[in-house]
Design a protein around this motif. Sequence first.
Motif, PDB file in Angstrom:
ATOM      1  N   ALA A   1      -2.270  -1.488  -9.616  1.00 33.28           N
ATOM      2  CA  ALA A   1      -3.411  -0.632  -9.959  1.00 33.28           C
ATOM      3  C   ALA A   1      -4.715  -1.417  -9.832  1.00 33.28           C
ATOM      4  O   ALA A   1      -5.712  -0.915  -9.298  1.00 33.28           O
ATOM      5  N   LEU A   2      -4.698  -2.650 -10.300  1.00 36.37           N
ATOM      6  CA  LEU A   2      -5.874  -3.521 -10.202  1.00 36.37           C
ATOM      7  C   LEU A   2      -6.235  -3.757  -8.729  1.00 36.37           C
ATOM      8  O   LEU A   2      -7.410  -3.688  -8.339  1.00 36.37           O
ATOM      9  N   ALA A   3      -5.198  -3.991  -7.925  1.00 35.19           N
ATOM     10  CA  ALA A   3      -5.424  -4.226  -6.490  1.00 35.19           C
ATOM     11  C   ALA A   3      -5.975  -2.958  -5.830  1.00 35.19           C
ATOM     12  O   ALA A   3      -6.920  -3.026  -5.030  1.00 35.19           O
ATOM     13  N   ALA A   4      -5.398  -1.805  -6.178  1.00 33.47           N
ATOM     14  CA  ALA A   4      -5.848  -0.540  -5.586  1.00 33.47           C
ATOM     15  C   ALA A   4      -7.299  -0.260  -5.968  1.00 33.47           C
ATOM     16  O   ALA A   4      -8.107   0.172  -5.127  1.00 33.47           O
TER      17      ALA A   4
ATOM     18  N   THR B   1     -10.898 -10.848  -6.585  1.00 33.55           N
ATOM     19  CA  THR B   1     -10.265 -12.171  -6.543  1.00 33.55           C
ATOM     20  C   THR B   1      -9.086 -12.232  -7.513  1.00 33.55           C
ATOM     21  O   THR B   1      -7.991 -12.689  -7.165  1.00 33.55           O
ATOM     22  N   VAL B   2      -9.337 -11.733  -8.731  1.00 34.21           N
ATOM     23  CA  VAL B   2      -8.271 -11.725  -9.746  1.00 34.21           C
ATOM     24  C   VAL B   2      -7.092 -10.878  -9.259  1.00 34.21           C
ATOM     25  O   VAL B   2      -5.931 -11.262  -9.400  1.00 34.21           O
ATOM     26  N   SER B   3      -7.392  -9.710  -8.666  1.00 34.38           N
ATOM     27  CA  SER B   3      -6.326  -8.820  -8.185  1.00 34.38           C
ATOM     28  C   SER B   3      -5.453  -9.516  -7.145  1.00 34.38           C
ATOM     29  O   SER B   3      -4.224  -9.444  -7.210  1.00 34.38           O
ATOM     30  N   THR B   4      -6.105 -10.169  -6.177  1.00 39.42           N
ATOM     31  CA  THR B   4      -5.342 -10.846  -5.121  1.00 39.42           C
ATOM     32  C   THR B   4      -4.469 -11.933  -5.726  1.00 39.42           C
ATOM     33  O   THR B   4      -3.296 -12.093  -5.366  1.00 39.42           O
ATOM     34  N   ASN B   5      -5.068 -12.682  -6.647  1.00 37.98           N
ATOM     35  CA  ASN B   5      -4.310 -13.757  -7.280  1.00 37.98           C
ATOM     36  C   ASN B   5      -3.107 -13.219  -8.047  1.00 37.98           C
ATOM     37  O   ASN B   5      -2.002 -13.758  -7.967  1.00 37.98           O
ATOM     38  N   GLU B   6      -3.326 -12.133  -8.799  1.00 36.85           N
ATOM     39  CA  GLU B   6      -2.229 -11.584  -9.616  1.00 36.85           C
ATOM     40  C   GLU B   6      -1.129 -10.977  -8.740  1.00 36.85           C
ATOM     41  O   GLU B   6       0.049 -11.027  -9.092  1.00 36.85           O
TER      42      GLU B   6
END
Lengths: 521, 33
Positions: free
Chosen positions: B18-21, A275-280
């Motif tokens: 990187a976080l998304a990956a 969730t955090v990744s998508t938001n960021e």
Amino acid sequence: MERERWATKIGLILALAGNAVGLGNFLRFPVQAAGNGGGAFMIPYFIALILVGIPLMWTELAMGRFGGHQGHGTMPGIFSLLWRHPAAKYFGVLGLLLPITVFIYYLCVESWTLGFSFFSLTGKYNGALTQEAMGGFLRGYQGLARNDYFHGIYWAYLFFVATAAINYYVLRRGIRGGIERLANIGMPLLIIMAIALVVRVLTLGTPDPSRPDQSVMNGLGFIWNPDLGALANPKVWLAAAGQIFFTLSVGFGAIQAYSSYLGKNDDVALAGVATVSTNEFCEVICGGTIAIPIACAFFGVAATQAIARGGSFNLAFQSMPIVFQHLPLGNIFGFMWFFLLFIAGVTSSVALTLPAVTFFVDELGWTRKKAVNVISIFTFAAANLVIFYLAHGFMDELDFWAGTFGVVLLAFIEIVVFFWVFGKDNAWEEITRGAEIKVPRFFRFVMKYVTPLFLIAILGTWAKSDMMKVLKMEAVPPENRPYVWGARALMLAIIAGFTILVVIASRRGSFSRQRSSEENI
Amino acid sequence: MTTQGYVFMTIAWGIVLALAAFSVTRLLRRKKG
């Protein structure tokens, strides 16, 4: 009665991301970054993400799942489970007050984005090529002025009714058929439109070759050129922590309501990170690349600074339509911009309503249909006050107490109750049970000590710098003060209403009831 | 945009991607598993 569940994990993550991604990602973030040290802002920003954002996301997800499998998806019930004290459930009233109050004014802003999507396609604002002209269009639409564009508030009211109806429809369809379905369609669409706009902005170059200083690269420089000296200023660190707070939509009680529809052993750790990744992605990459750089390319850095100082709404509804009129296929890009904001808005607003709906269903035994009907009628009526008293500071007052101060206060209470009252070991067990990633152990220390201290620092600073000014209405013109008192009366009435309902639920024995997860399945 | 601006933007985008990956690979691994 069987508790509804999310159909898929991706559906849950998209719904949580939909809750988090809002207007703030595309408007508030670039303005905050540009005004607080540029690229250097990202240092406190990412530190706050690790020390405040991710810990609160995990905390709220774990609290909601914990409460949900015992039949309580909202803060009064969850607090009464975590903290065996008769007063605990009353602290939870904040988790009902804040989302409903924010929803009341958010619905209005969301309806503006739907209206402007329509006007972009029909070309109604075409020809308004100056800030003054477009400002007149916006004020005319909002009913603040009568002019050549609008003779009354009819259009705004029509889109307000349509937006309220869409929210009502989604909520009536429930978790799987409504919220999850909306997120499954809306979030990929939002991301596709955001990427298309990013590509359009990055390929703009220098729109007017006679003005080489007005370019997208200089616009990106306006956001990203670092002023490392800003790191010595505590306000920059607080601004970064505040931005992380708002962007992730923590502190509303909405994330708990979402995760209360999870199974007892479903993962929350990976869901939180995803969730955090998508938001960021939507914030740092898309939000940082669309509005401010394109405004710099057409108006120049100095004028964009002035626009940004005028507030996010002016940037979104006044400056961006002017920019789109200068682009080939500008009506399509204008539609994409406003419809993107509308999707970001609607996926957040349904999340804001869910805690109240869940409270009525869980604690008072109402049907979902009855709960959604009652909440929708109440919020629709209350939102009328925002629409008609917009010029009198009604919205700003609700935004400060509920959308700014209240959410940090509730987040502070949440993390103290979870890590200090419920206990660090119990809290850690709740966060890591069923986890599909290994949660680093240093977060135990962070969540118990660092996150609460960070939140106290934000609360203390705001209390010192803003709270008394707002409380005494120092910036409110005398003629607007009755309306500001009206906004306060509305919030007090909501508090009183929910407190009475908590008392009624308590007398029904709702808070002494703990259903096992097996009963719920 | 200055060189420092490019550096800060690249690092910030890198962290986010990187976080998304990381999230996507974990979710895919879970799905396959």
